[in-house]
Design a protein around this motif. Structure first.
Motif, mmCIF file in Angstrom:
data_model
loop_
_atom_site.group_PDB
_atom_site.id
_atom_site.type_symbol
_atom_site.label_atom_id
_atom_site.label_comp_id
_atom_site.label_asym_id
_atom_site.label_seq_id
_atom_site.Cartn_x
_atom_site.Cartn_y
_atom_site.Cartn_z
ATOM 1 N N PHE A 183 26.842 19.085 27.737
ATOM 2 C CA PHE A 183 27.837 18.942 28.789
ATOM 3 C C PHE A 183 27.262 19.448 30.105
ATOM 4 N N HIS A 184 27.791 18.942 31.210
ATOM 5 C CA HIS A 184 27.393 19.458 32.514
ATOM 6 C C HIS A 184 28.562 19.375 33.476
ATOM 7 N N ARG A 185 28.464 20.190 34.523
ATOM 8 C CA ARG A 185 29.436 20.145 35.613
ATOM 9 C C ARG A 185 28.676 20.249 36.923
ATOM 10 N N VAL A 186 28.884 19.280 37.792
ATOM 11 C CA VAL A 186 28.314 19.330 39.135
ATOM 12 C C VAL A 186 29.272 20.161 39.977
ATOM 13 N N LEU A 187 28.755 21.228 40.568
ATOM 14 C CA LEU A 187 29.577 22.180 41.323
ATOM 15 C C LEU A 187 29.765 21.779 42.780
ATOM 16 N N ASN A 188 28.744 21.155 43.353
ATOM 17 C CA ASN A 188 28.787 20.779 44.770
ATOM 18 C C ASN A 188 27.628 19.836 45.048
ATOM 19 N N ASP A 189 27.645 19.251 46.223
ATOM 20 C CA ASP A 189 26.557 18.380 46.634
ATOM 21 C C ASP A 189 25.870 18.898 47.902
ATOM 22 N N ARG A 190 25.895 20.223 48.080
ATOM 23 C CA ARG A 190 25.218 20.812 49.235
ATOM 24 C C ARG A 190 23.710 20.579 49.152
ATOM 25 N N HIS A 191 23.117 20.477 50.305
ATOM 26 C CA HIS A 191 21.656 20.346 50.396
ATOM 27 C C HIS A 191 21.025 21.665 49.973
ATOM 28 N N PRO A 192 19.997 21.668 49.098
ATOM 29 C CA PRO A 192 19.357 22.935 48.707
ATOM 30 C C PRO A 192 18.778 23.650 49.922
ATOM 31 N N ALA A 193 18.995 24.937 50.010
ATOM 32 C CA ALA A 193 18.499 25.722 51.155
ATOM 33 C C ALA A 193 16.990 25.785 51.116
#
Length: 193
Positions: A183-193
């Protein structure tokens, strides 16, 4: 199901629900954690690797917590305990934390014998997702359950996880290589710092 009042914190205790706190694991928890594992030994056996007798001792847990703390300082682990007063009633860990373009961690959790059905696992997983997103700035979490562990699969589904695969003979659990659902959950689509 109740949502935690605040996300799990990497540094302090946060009310979860029903008087239970979720808080960072510490070496000083060794005795209470060993007692919880001893009380839950038969309950957890079908879901975990075989454990040596030393795992169920205060000294065994102290060594494990020290190792976990070193991994946390290195940024590879975040570990919490669920406590009801002085008693440990569960635990949750984000392990194999990876930065860079992946920004991912593996989620694992357990609830002590006699504590099932209270919604603790779901509340703890939701709180950890909030901490993974907010404090750890992760993009995604993944988890695996034994193929027949429908209770854990429901916890993940209620917490926003989606099934994405099946892994044959994935982990050595209770004395044998066992198939797992992933299973997985995508938490956000922010650009990696």
């Amino acid at each position: 199901m109740a949502t935690p009042l605040a996300p799990a914190s990497l540094t302090e205790a946060v009310p979860l629900q029903g008087g239970v706190l979720i808080r960072p694991a510490a070496e000083s928890d060794a005795e209470a954690l060993a007692a919880a594992y001893r009380r839950s030994r038969d309950h957890l056996r079908p879901w975990e690797p075989r454990r040596p007798d030393s795992f169920f001792t205060t000294e065994g847990q102290r060594a494990r917590l020290r190792e976990q703390a070193a991994e946390q300082r290195a940024g590879r682990v975040a570990a919490w305990l669920l406590t009801d007063g002085e008693a440990v009633v569960g635990g949750l860990t984000l392990s194999n934390i990876v930065r860079g373009p992946f920004r991912n961690a593996h989620l694992g959790y357990w609830i002590a014998a006699g504590q099932l059905g209270r919604g603790l696992a779901t509340a703890a997983v939701r709180a950890a997702c909030q901490a993974a997103d907010g404090e750890l700035d992760l993009h995604r979490l993944q988890a695996g359950t034994l193929a027949h562990n429908t209770r854990s699969q429901r916890v993940l589904a209620k917490s926003g996880f989606e099934r994405f695969g099946r892994a044959e003979r994935y982990l050595h659990i209770d004395g044998a290589w066992r198939d797992h659902l992933l299973f997985h959950r995508v938490l956000n689509d922010r650009h990696p710092a």
